[in-house]
Design a protein around this motif. Structure first.
Motif, PDB file in Angstrom:
ATOM      1  N   TYR A  77      32.486  78.804  60.256  1.00 50.23           N
ATOM      2  CA  TYR A  77      31.658  78.348  61.381  1.00 50.23           C
ATOM      3  C   TYR A  77      31.844  79.272  62.588  1.00 50.23           C
ATOM      4  CZ  TYR A  77      30.066  75.183  65.121  1.00 50.23           C
ATOM      5  OH  TYR A  77      29.444  74.635  66.207  1.00 50.23           O
ATOM      6  N   SER A  78      33.088  79.539  62.922  1.00 47.94           N
ATOM      7  CA  SER A  78      33.352  80.408  64.076  1.00 47.94           C
ATOM      8  C   SER A  78      32.829  81.820  63.831  1.00 47.94           C
ATOM      9  CB  SER A  78      34.862  80.439  64.358  1.00 47.94           C
ATOM     10  OG  SER A  78      35.331  79.167  64.698  1.00 47.94           O
ATOM     11  N   LEU A  79      32.989  82.324  62.594  1.00 48.93           N
ATOM     12  CA  LEU A  79      32.534  83.685  62.292  1.00 48.93           C
ATOM     13  C   LEU A  79      31.015  83.806  62.443  1.00 48.93           C
ATOM     14  CD1 LEU A  79      34.791  84.524  59.225  1.00 48.93           C
ATOM     15  CD2 LEU A  79      34.795  85.717  61.421  1.00 48.93           C
ATOM     16  N   LEU A  80      30.275  82.789  61.988  1.00 47.64           N
ATOM     17  CA  LEU A  80      28.819  82.846  62.117  1.00 47.64           C
ATOM     18  C   LEU A  80      28.399  82.861  63.581  1.00 47.64           C
ATOM     19  CD1 LEU A  80      27.568  80.498  59.250  1.00 47.64           C
ATOM     20  CD2 LEU A  80      27.799  82.977  59.251  1.00 47.64           C
ATOM     21  N   TYR A  81      29.084  82.074  64.397  1.00 39.12           N
ATOM     22  CA  TYR A  81      28.755  82.073  65.824  1.00 39.12           C
ATOM     23  C   TYR A  81      29.194  83.369  66.501  1.00 39.12           C
ATOM     24  CZ  TYR A  81      26.616  77.547  66.522  1.00 39.12           C
ATOM     25  OH  TYR A  81      25.727  76.513  66.526  1.00 39.12           O
ATOM     26  N   LEU A  82      30.270  83.970  65.976  1.00 40.10           N
ATOM     27  CA  LEU A  82      30.653  85.279  66.499  1.00 40.10           C
ATOM     28  C   LEU A  82      29.550  86.296  66.213  1.00 40.10           C
ATOM     29  CD1 LEU A  82      34.458  85.550  65.613  1.00 40.10           C
ATOM     30  CD2 LEU A  82      33.437  85.488  67.884  1.00 40.10           C
ATOM     31  N   GLN A  83      28.985  86.234  64.992  1.00 37.42           N
ATOM     32  CA  GLN A  83      27.887  87.143  64.649  1.00 37.42           C
ATOM     33  C   GLN A  83      26.696  86.918  65.590  1.00 37.42           C
ATOM     34  OE1 GLN A  83      27.444  89.714  62.742  1.00 37.42           O
ATOM     35  NE2 GLN A  83      25.256  89.867  63.184  1.00 37.42           N
TER      36      GLN A  83
ATOM     37  N   SER B 165      23.503  83.563  73.644  1.00 46.34           N
ATOM     38  CA  SER B 165      24.443  83.071  74.659  1.00 46.34           C
ATOM     39  C   SER B 165      25.488  82.169  74.016  1.00 46.34           C
ATOM     40  CB  SER B 165      23.689  82.296  75.742  1.00 46.34           C
ATOM     41  OG  SER B 165      23.068  81.146  75.170  1.00 46.34           O
ATOM     42  N   ARG B 166      26.573  81.953  74.768  1.00 46.79           N
ATOM     43  CA  ARG B 166      27.689  81.194  74.214  1.00 46.79           C
ATOM     44  C   ARG B 166      27.328  79.728  73.967  1.00 46.79           C
ATOM     45  NH1 ARG B 166      33.026  81.329  77.641  1.00 46.79           N
ATOM     46  NH2 ARG B 166      32.607  83.557  77.430  1.00 46.79           N
ATOM     47  N   ASP B 167      26.445  79.172  74.784  1.00 47.48           N
ATOM     48  CA  ASP B 167      26.093  77.759  74.609  1.00 47.48           C
ATOM     49  C   ASP B 167      24.939  77.563  73.626  1.00 47.48           C
ATOM     50  OD1 ASP B 167      24.166  78.933  76.106  1.00 47.48           O
ATOM     51  OD2 ASP B 167      24.090  77.401  77.667  1.00 47.48           O
TER      52      ASP B 167
ATOM     53  N   ALA C 169      24.167  82.781  53.494  1.00 44.17           N
ATOM     54  CA  ALA C 169      23.094  83.681  53.069  1.00 44.17           C
ATOM     55  C   ALA C 169      21.999  83.790  54.114  1.00 44.17           C
ATOM     56  CB  ALA C 169      22.516  83.194  51.748  1.00 44.17           C
ATOM     57  N   LYS C 170      21.742  82.688  54.823  1.00 44.86           N
ATOM     58  CA  LYS C 170      20.670  82.715  55.818  1.00 44.86           C
ATOM     59  C   LYS C 170      21.065  83.475  57.078  1.00 44.86           C
ATOM     60  CE  LYS C 170      18.525  78.377  54.351  1.00 44.86           C
ATOM     61  NZ  LYS C 170      18.250  76.969  54.703  1.00 44.86           N
ATOM     62  N   ARG C 171      22.336  83.568  57.383  1.00 42.25           N
ATOM     63  CA  ARG C 171      22.763  84.159  58.647  1.00 42.25           C
ATOM     64  C   ARG C 171      23.503  85.485  58.486  1.00 42.25           C
ATOM     65  NH1 ARG C 171      19.295  82.087  60.329  1.00 42.25           N
ATOM     66  NH2 ARG C 171      19.084  80.326  61.768  1.00 42.25           N
ATOM     67  N   LEU C 172      23.717  85.930  57.244  1.00 43.87           N
ATOM     68  CA  LEU C 172      24.473  87.164  57.044  1.00 43.87           C
ATOM     69  C   LEU C 172      23.540  88.374  57.167  1.00 43.87           C
ATOM     70  CD1 LEU C 172      27.490  87.750  56.203  1.00 43.87           C
ATOM     71  CD2 LEU C 172      26.577  88.306  53.957  1.00 43.87           C
ATOM     72  N   PRO C 173      23.922  89.380  57.950  1.00 51.69           N
ATOM     73  CA  PRO C 173      23.097  90.591  58.036  1.00 51.69           C
ATOM     74  C   PRO C 173      23.026  91.287  56.680  1.00 51.69           C
ATOM     75  CG  PRO C 173      24.704  90.491  59.827  1.00 51.69           C
ATOM     76  CD  PRO C 173      25.066  89.413  58.873  1.00 51.69           C
ATOM     77  N   PRO C 174      21.920  91.961  56.369  1.00 55.09           N
ATOM     78  CA  PRO C 174      21.766  92.592  55.050  1.00 55.09           C
ATOM     79  C   PRO C 174      22.870  93.609  54.738  1.00 55.09           C
ATOM     80  CG  PRO C 174      19.657  92.494  56.182  1.00 55.09           C
ATOM     81  CD  PRO C 174      20.667  92.064  57.181  1.00 55.09           C
ATOM     82  N   ASP C 175      23.274  94.353  55.746  1.00 56.34           N
ATOM     83  CA  ASP C 175      24.268  95.387  55.478  1.00 56.34           C
ATOM     84  C   ASP C 175      25.637  94.806  55.128  1.00 56.34           C
ATOM     85  OD1 ASP C 175      24.341  94.402  58.109  1.00 56.34           O
ATOM     86  OD2 ASP C 175      25.617  96.074  58.714  1.00 56.34           O
ATOM     87  N   GLN C 176      25.859  93.525  55.402  1.00 47.80           N
ATOM     88  CA  GLN C 176      27.157  92.913  55.098  1.00 47.80           C
ATOM     89  C   GLN C 176      27.169  92.224  53.734  1.00 47.80           C
ATOM     90  OE1 GLN C 176      30.000  92.971  57.147  1.00 47.80           O
ATOM     91  NE2 GLN C 176      28.793  94.528  58.208  1.00 47.80           N
ATOM     92  N   LEU C 177      25.993  92.123  53.077  1.00 47.35           N
ATOM     93  CA  LEU C 177      25.898  91.327  51.850  1.00 47.35           C
ATOM     94  C   LEU C 177      26.747  91.900  50.731  1.00 47.35           C
ATOM     95  CD1 LEU C 177      24.637  88.957  50.388  1.00 47.35           C
ATOM     96  CD2 LEU C 177      22.670  90.386  49.847  1.00 47.35           C
ATOM     97  N   ILE C 178      26.671  93.205  50.506  1.00 49.17           N
ATOM     98  CA  ILE C 178      27.406  93.788  49.391  1.00 49.17           C
ATOM     99  C   ILE C 178      28.904  93.699  49.625  1.00 49.17           C
ATOM    100  CG2 ILE C 178      27.336  96.140  50.303  1.00 49.17           C
ATOM    101  CD1 ILE C 178      27.061  94.986  46.606  1.00 49.17           C
TER     102      ILE C 178
END
Length: 1639
Positions: A990-996, A1003-1005, A1041-1050
């Protein structure tokens, strides 16, 4: 009748007295008494005649008859004529004296009859007794006993006879040679004397007021001579006791001269019995009566006997009392009564004897003496008035006795003294001090037992002392001046600490009384009274003990209350302020308990109270005096660490308020010199004192500490203070540690702006100087853990003080690296696997504060610090489950400290690289094979990620380049074996997705709906069910899968592939789930990678059997089957049974695409139905029936169907073929019930079962049931499956006995949840009605019959065709089919009740024909017909009913008493429905059936089967209105409601009452019907039948007797009296007693 009726009844009952069961005997006697209540003379005459005619009847039975006679005589004595009385007297006299030997029960019963008669006819009884009490002839034992008892029960009637009785008895005394006769003579003389004394005491009511005491004097005197001079010397203990019991009351009737003459012999004679008898209460009672008699005549002889009397009585009182022995307790009461008599006549002699006994050391003697002393202080107060000084002086030695029993006795004596003015005398103060000493005993003392000694349990010494002190203070007015102010002297001495609560409560009460008397006067007058404590001492003492408020019975509240009352004496200015503040403190204590109170908060409240009080006083002299007193009291609390610690804080608070610096320096110096450094609590308290003092006097406090540090205190042999001489190294380390703690507390408490300047130069420098010493110029650090902890704790406090300062940001801490290195050394020295001290916690907290200060640490030092801290905490072994002790709390605190440290380090490098660095340190722990380490690591990771997110500041859009690696590390942990780890892993993702999102510029909120779904999935991770768990993981993967950038998938996929080999299988499975989900969601982007991925998964199929790996191989099978479906299906069907896991997975692969699935399912269904389902073969030539063996092809096709349909993707195909699949598999189930496997498969199944390799059973029927379930599940009928599952229907389907019920439950569920499917399903099933297999016809009929219970068939326009189809099967050769047809037709009543009237004739005709079905040997068709009729009756047309009503009632009546429970229950319930249908229109001919059914229904309420009894309740409630008796119907409604307990006797009584009131003409019919049930096979019914008869007789009018054949009834009841069941015999006897009504 040839004999009188009552006599015959009595005879029957009397003949049954010999029954062996005690309950029956008791009931027979009760029945006799019942007869006697109605006809006393006739019953007594029958009993008298029975006893006369049966001379050989054993005496136990004669006894019972006599007891019954006694009861009748006692209740009806006024109704008996003299002839009957004379006969009874003669009989009882004969029974009593028939046997010369004693037969106690028998003869006592006869004697009791005579005594009962003598209450009215005493003359006639005495005439008979005197006839057997002739002069010169020794009478029977019980003749004398009867005379004795008569004198008690009829005093006024008997005393006039006593002169003649005594004159006759006296010569007999010499003739009595046997002890038993002598005993009874003694008893008689005792009773005669007691009755005479009672007569003389009530002369105003006596018939002859001229009777005088001297009338009996000569006779009693003669009897006395025999008893005392001869019989008292007997060796028989019982006789001696009887003699002494008689001598007591006889002594009052002796002439005074004779008594005076005999006392010198009598008293020693009685006293001698104490040595001969263990139970002496009778002796003591008699002795008391003799002493009272002697005192009443003014005997002078008593003085001569006094010494021996006192010695003997004292010995008796010193016997230890056992509370469980009433005789011993009674003896003590009688002995004390004797002492009261002696105290009133000879007080000086008594005290001269008693008081020296107090000086003995023997416990029993001393306790007994004290007991007597207390008694005479209370009971002879006037005689003891002038003896008070002597009594007080005699208590000196008992006050020193440590024995608990003596203490309790002393306290009781002092309590008596207080009420009678003794404590006002000189020496009373010692008594008060003693009470307070006992109040101070610890509560545990009452449980400590010296060896071989039993301490008092109830009313412990402390409890009774506390109660005594309070009662004396509050209820004895004369004690007020004695107690005040003397009790104040006990406040300050430490030895009275345990008594503070009762002391304070008593003092508060006394003070309030004095305030009421003189409001303005001071309470404490110190006029030369140097023993009273000073106001400073009182205030210090009460405040200190209040720090532990719940000890000693809530001494905190008591102390504060006393402090409030004494406010004027403490200081005149405190009154108004204390009235408010103390009330708030008391309220706070009331709101909490010992468990909920925070000690720290409470002490802080008290210190605030103290500071507030000092501010109000604002007098330096008073404050200095108070501080001196506090320092003076410090040694008093050496054994109470908590109180002493608090007192140190009070000293610091008081010194802080003092303005005299000299006094402050002097007292601080004294504290350092006198402290007990060996005590940990004292070291902490001293440090707190210095810290609090430094708030106001920082310079003076530091100066005093530095002076002390620079002194020679640390040298072993030379010291400036005596206390430090010859100290060991350990002692010196304790001093050093204390000084270090002092510096830490000074830094923590002093003003922050002043601390910064002193931190390095003064505070830290001196701390390290104390910590290390120089040997030959080399600095040597101590290894003492206590000293290390002190240093760490103080460094932590100093760092915290620096960080909290407003100038902390500009502060450059030169010794930062040195301090960090020192802290790391301490941490590394701690054992890595255990946590016993808070060193590492404090060290990490210090490092947390240090890391935020400048300058920044070197990278390597920081990395080492992180590694060391993680290793010191993560590897600590967890405490055993359920043991949340101090170590658990210490660990939690240490973990929080580690979190703070890592956050402080991360704060200095808030970049993806900094975060990656932290995760790299945590990674080994995240993948640890030990669960507790993973939990901790994930928790830390979540904490750090949350912190990173909260403090994220992105100035430019930069990529979060390591997102895929981090998500791949944490996401498989969402399925960790430990639930806590799973929760933390979700938090990390959860935190990692919000970091992305943050790095993308949001914005933070901002709240992302997709990411927020992670929080809702957390609950699914708690569930232990793997299906739910991995479904949740799948959802998590979808979100990723919905929030991961394409370059990070592999990167993510490669990281997840590594997790496939994770030792935690759950995480490995989670990785597979997530890989599949990612491929499905984002596979279009990885087209060139798909072959590689599929290759990896197919290779896993060969290496492992793990399910998540097997899924990867299914795509290839799908491609092949798309091209060659028939060949693939044929090939797979040829696989050996049972299918292995690979084959099963391949079958499931065929369900990938709906079109393919439908084709496969159609082929398999055709193969299953085409071949015969089983073959019949005989296992043995002589076997009665052939075995059925399953054929292979249909079996294999069934297994394959199940496998294909078990795949979720097969749903559309199953929906398309739903009717064919459902009908085909249901009929397949019917044909496989009881069918066996071929022998070769049986052997294979056994081998697979023994080796635990079988994935599921190969049983033909179970396989078909599983496939049927799969059809429902995949066809969208999950609710059907669940409902059938809840009702146990699937198990029933597989059994021969439960198959029909299983089919019915399935049909019911289908009707409710799958209605639209039914038309095609019915069409598919109708063809089975012509099936050659009987099982298929039964199953299809059962299914269709159950459908009629639902209205859905009417809604779907299927009703008419379904009824016609069922009706056509009424002539089926199979009885089960015919029975099920009836069930189906009857089900119309619940499914479509509105259609019953239209089809009424057809339905009723079918049911009636079922009742008459003669081809069913077990009548099961008839049973179904009765059940069906019960459903239909309420819905059919009345005209249709009348035609069948009577026929049905007659036809079902034989079933009421059927041996089979089902037939009884259903037929009786149907009878109820017949009555219900007739309400308001009951024809006479049917009413006759109702009346005829009443008795069976009433009696079957006691049926052993609950369902039958419930049916009877219903039927009787329905019968009530037809009987046209509202009262009877109301009884049925009140008592027979379902679910309500039934008191059968009460109900039957009420029912019979109204039956006989309104239908008395039915008596004969009802009784004759109940006679039939006298022979019932059920004993409860057999017992209820006479019970019913008895209640009918009880409530009918006597003139209805003609309806009953009494001869027949009595004969039947007489026969029942020989029934093997005791309960039946009891009821028969009870009913016989009621037949007296017809007398």
């Amino acid at each position: 009748m040839s004999e009188p009726y009552v006599k015959k009844l009595s005879t029957i009952l009397l003949d049954s007295v010999t029954d062996k069961d005690p309950l029956v005997q008791e009931q027979v006697c009760s029945a006799l008494c019942a007869l006697g209540e109605s006809q006393p003379e006739e019953t007594l005459s029958a009993c008298e005649e029975h006893l006369r005619q049966h001379e050989k009847l054993a005496h136990p039975y004669r006894t019972m008859i006599l007891r019954a006679m006694e009861t009748i005589v006692s209740n009806h004595i006024s109704e008996l004529d003299k002839d009957m009385v004379r006969a009874i007297i003669l009989l009882a006299s004969s029974e009593m004296t028939k046997a010369k030997d004693l037969v106690s029960d028998w003869q006592q019963a006869a004697s009791s009859v005579l005594v009962a008669v003598g209450k009215r006819f005493v003359g006639m009884v005495m005439e008979e007794m005197l006839g057997k009490f002739q002069p010169g002839v020794l009478p029977h034992y019980f003749v004398v006993q009867t005379l004795a008892n008569l004198s008690v029960f009829n005093v006024f009637g008997m005393v006039p006879f006593l002169t003649s009785v005594l004159s006759t008895m006296l010569p007999m005394l010499g003739m009595a040679k046997h002890d038993s006769m002598r005993v009874v003579f003694c008893c008689a003389l005792q009773r005669f004397s007691e009755s005479t004394l009672e007569y003389l005491a009530n002369l105003d009511q006596a018939p002859d007021p001229t009777v005088r005491k001297d009338t009996f004097a000569s006779d009693i005197s003669s009897a006395y001579d025999t008893l005392f001079h001869h019989w008292l010397q007997s060796r028989e203990a019982k006789l001696r006791l009887a003699v002494v019991e008689a001598l007591g009351p006889m002594s009052h009737l002796l002439p005074s001269e004779k008594l005076e003459e005999q006392l010198p012999k009598l008293l020693p004679g009685v006293l001698a019995l104490y040595k001969k008898h263990a139970e002496t209460s009778h002796v003591s009672k008699s002795l008391g009566q003799i002493l009272e008699a002697a005192v009443s005549v003014g005997s002078r002889t008593l003085e001569v006997q006094l010494d021996s009397l006192l010695a003997a009585l004292h010995a008796q009182i010193c016997v230890p009392v056992e509370t469980t022995s009433p005789l011993v307790t009674s003896n003590q009461k009688e002995v004390l009564r004797c002492f009261t008599v002696l105290a009133c006549c000879s007080p000086e002699r008594l005290l001269a004897f008693l008081l020296p006994k107090l000086d003995t050391s023997n416990e029993r003697t001393r306790v007994g003496t004290l007991q007597v002393l207390r008694h005479i202080i209370n009971s002879a107060a006037a005689q003891m008035e002038v003896k008070k000084p002597f009594i007080l002086s005699s208590m000196r030695l008992p006050l020193l006795d440590p024995n608990s029993k003596v203490k309790r006795a002393v306290v009781q004596v002092i309590s008596a003294m207080a009420h009678h003015g003794y404590l006002e005398q000189p020496g009373g103060e010692a008594m008060l001090e003693y009470i307070v000493q006992q109040c101070a005993l610890p509560p545990e003392a009452q449980h400590q037992k010296p060896s071989g000694e039993e301490e008092p349990q109830a009313d412990s010494v402390r409890d009774i002392s506390v109660s005594t002190l309070y009662l004396v203070s509050t209820t004895v007015d004369r004690m007020s001046d004695v107690l005040w102010p003397h009790l104040l002297e006990f406040l300050t001495p430490v030895r009275f600490t345990g008594a503070l609560t009762p002391l304070c409560r008593s003092l508060v009460h006394l003070a309030q009384k004095r305030q009421e008397a003189a409001a303005d006067a001071p309470l404490i007058q110190y006029d030369g009274n140097v023993t009273l404590p000073s106001p400073y001492a009182i205030a210090t003492r009460l405040l200190t003990v209040s720090s532990s408020p719940y000890l000693g019975g809530s001494r905190g509240a008591a102390s504060l209350c006393l402090l409030n009352v004494l406010h004027r004496d403490i200081h005149p200015l405190l009154g108004q302020r204390w009235a408010t503040t103390i009330a708030l403190l008391l309220e706070y204590l009331e709101e909490h308990t010992e468990k909920t109170l925070s000690q720290k908060e409470w002490e802080e409240k008290l210190l605030v109270f103290l500071r507030d009080s000092l501010a109000v006083v604002s007098d330096n002299t008073w404050i200095c005096q108070l501080s001196l007193e506090m320092c003076k009291q410090l040694p008093c609390y050496n054994g109470m660490p908590q109180e002493k610690n608090f007192l140190y804080k009070c000293v610091g608070t008081t010194l802080g308020a003092a303005s005299s610096k000299d006094v402050v320096r002097k007292l601080l110096q004294e504290l350092l010199e006198t402290a007990r450094y060996q005590e940990e609590a004292e070291r902490e308290g001293l440090a707190c004192c210095f810290g609090i003092c430094a708030i106001s006097h920082l310079d003076d406090t530091l100066a005093q500490l530095e002076d002390f540090v620079r002194s020679d205190v640390f040298r072993k042999s030379i010291g400036i203070f005596n206390i430090f001489k010859d100290r060991s190294d350990n002692d010196i380390d304790k001093v050093k540690g204390t000084l270090i703690l002092c510096y830490g507390h000074v830094a923590a408490q002093a003003p922050r702006e002043l601390v910064l300047a002193r931190a390095e130069t003064d505070i830290l420098r001196n701390m390290f100087q104390c910590f290390s010493t120089k040997v030959l110029g080399i600095k040597v650090e101590t290894k003492d853990p206590g000293l290390q902890l002190c240093l760490v704790q103080s460094v932590c406090m100093v760092c915290q003080a620096i960080c909290s300062s407003a100038q902390a940001g500009s502060f450059h801490f030169a010794r930062k690296a040195e301090l960090v290195a020192q802290m790391m050394d301490f941490i590394k020295a701690e054992p890595p696997d255990s946590l016993r001290t808070p060193i590492r916690k404090k060290a990490m907290l210090a490092c947390s504060h240090l890391s935020s200060l400048e300058p920044e640490l070197e990278e390597q030092l920081q990395s080492d610090m992180i590694h060391s801290c993680l290793h010191s905490v993560m590897a600590v072994l967890p405490e055993p489950e359920g043991e949340d002790g101090p170590q658990e709390f210490l660990y939690l605190d240490t973990m929080h400290a580690l979190e703070d440290l890592l956050r402080s380090i991360l704060r200095r490098n808030m970049t993806p690289q900094g975060l990656q660095l932290m995760v790299e340190h945590l990674s080994p722990w995240i993948k640890s094979p030990r669960g507790y380490e993973r939990v901790r690591a994930l928790g830390l990771s979540a904490c750090l990620l949350q912190f990173f997110l909260e403090h994220l500041h992105v100035s430019a859009l930069v990529p979060f380049h390591n997102l895929g690696l981090l998500v791949g590390l944490f996401s498989p942990r969402c399925a960790d074996l430990w639930p806590a780890t799973r929760q933390e892993a979700v938090s990390c993702v959860y935190s990692l997705l919000y970091l992305q999102l943050g790095y993308e510029g949001f914005s933070r909120d901002y709240r992302d709906d997709v990411a927020e779904r992670l929080l809702t999935l957390k609950d699914g991770l708690v569930h232990p069910d793997p299906a739910i768990l991995f479904h949740t993981c799948h959802s998590i993967a979808q979100i990723i899968a919905k929030r991961l950038p394409p370059d990070q998938l592999i990167n993510l996929l490669l990281t997840l592939f590594e997790s496939l080999g994770d030792p935690d299988k759950n995480c490995s499975r989670a990785a597979t789930v997530m890989i599949n989900c990612l491929l499905k969601e984002r596979g279009s982007m990885l087209l060139e990678k798909v072959p590689e991925i599929m290759s990896v998964l197919r290779s896993k199929l060969q290496e492992t059997r793990e399910e998540h790996v097997l899924q990867s191989a299914q795509h290839s099978v799908y491609v092949l089957a798309s091209q060659h479906c028939v060949a693939v299906v044929t090939s797979l069907l040829g696989s050996p049974l049972p299918f292995d896991s690979h084959t099963c997975s391949l079958w499931r692969a065929l369900a990938v695409e709906p079109g393919l699935s439908a084709q496969v399912l159609g082929l398999l269904l055709e193969r299953m139905s085409r071949d015969v389902p089983f073959k019949e073969s005989r296992a043995f030539l002589l076997s009665s029936s052939p075995d059925r063996v399953a054929t292979l092809l249909p079996l294999a096709a069934t297994c394959a169907l199940h496998e294909v349909m078990s795949a979720p993707a097969s749903g559309p195909a199953v929906t398309e073929l739903y009717p064919q699949l459902f009908a085909g598999l249901l009929l397949r189930v019917s044909c496989t019930v009881g069918v066996q496997l071929p022998r070769n498969l049986q052997a294979k199944e056994r081998r697979a079962g023994s080796s635990a390799l079988a994935s599921r059973t190969l049983d033909p029927c179970s396989t078909a049931v599983d496939a049927l379930r799969a059809v429902l599940l995949r066809g969208g009928s999950e609710d059907v499956v669940q409902r059938v599952e809840l009702e146990g229907g699937w198990e029933l389907l597989s059994t021969s006995a439960g198959h029909e019920d299983g089919v019915a439950r399935l049909a019911s569920a289908m009707a409710k949840f799958a209605g639209p499917r039914l038309p095609l399903v019915m069409k598919a099933l109708l063809g089975a009605h012509s099936s050659v297999y009987e099982a298929q016809r039964v199953t299809s009929t059962a299914f269709l019959a159950e459908l009629l219970t639902s209205n859905v068939v009417n809604d779907l326009m299927l009703l008419e065709s379904l009824l016609d189809n069922l009706a056509a099967r009424q002539k089926d050769p199979c009885a089960s089919v015919r029975r099920l047809v009836l069930r189906g037709l009857a089900n119309l009543a619940s499914g479509s009740p509105d259609k019953v009237r239209a089809h009424g004739p057809q339905l009723l005709t079918a049911m009636i024909s079922g009742l008459d079905d003669g081809d069913d040997p077990h009548s099961l068709v008839a049973l179904e017909a009765m059940a069906g009729l019960a459903k239909l009756l309420g819905l059919a047309e009345p005209e249709d009913l009348r035609a069948v009503l009577l026929h049905t009632a007659i036809r079902i009546r034989p079933f009421f008493d059927s041996e089979k429970m089902e037939f009884r229950s259903v037929s009786i319930r149907l009878f109820g429905h017949l009555n219900k249908a007739c309400h308001g229109a009951c024809e006479d001919v049917f009413l006759e059936q109702v009346v005829g059914g009443l008795v069976p229904l009433l009696l079957h309420l006691r049926d052993p089967q609950a369902s039958v009894a419930a049916a009877c309740r219903f039927a009787l409630r329905m019968c009530g209105p037809n009987l046209e008796c509202e009262e009877l119907a109301a009884v049925f409604q009140k008592h027979l409601q379902d679910g309500r307990g039934l008191h059968f006797g009460e109900f039957l009584n009420a029912a019979c009452k109204h039956l006989m009131c309104y239908f008395p003409d039915l008596l004969g019919r009802l009784v004759s019907t109940s006679l039939f049930y006298f022979k019932s096979s059920w004993e409860d019914v057999r017992a209820a039948a006479p019970m019913l008869t008895g209640f009918l007789v009880l409530h009918v009018e006597p003139q209805q007797q003609a309806q009953v054949d009494l001869e027949q009834l009595m004969a039947a009841l007489q026969l029942l009296l020989k029934d093997p069941a005791p309960k039946v015999r009891v009821k028969a006897a009870e009913t016989l007693g009621r037949l007296v009504k017809f007398a």
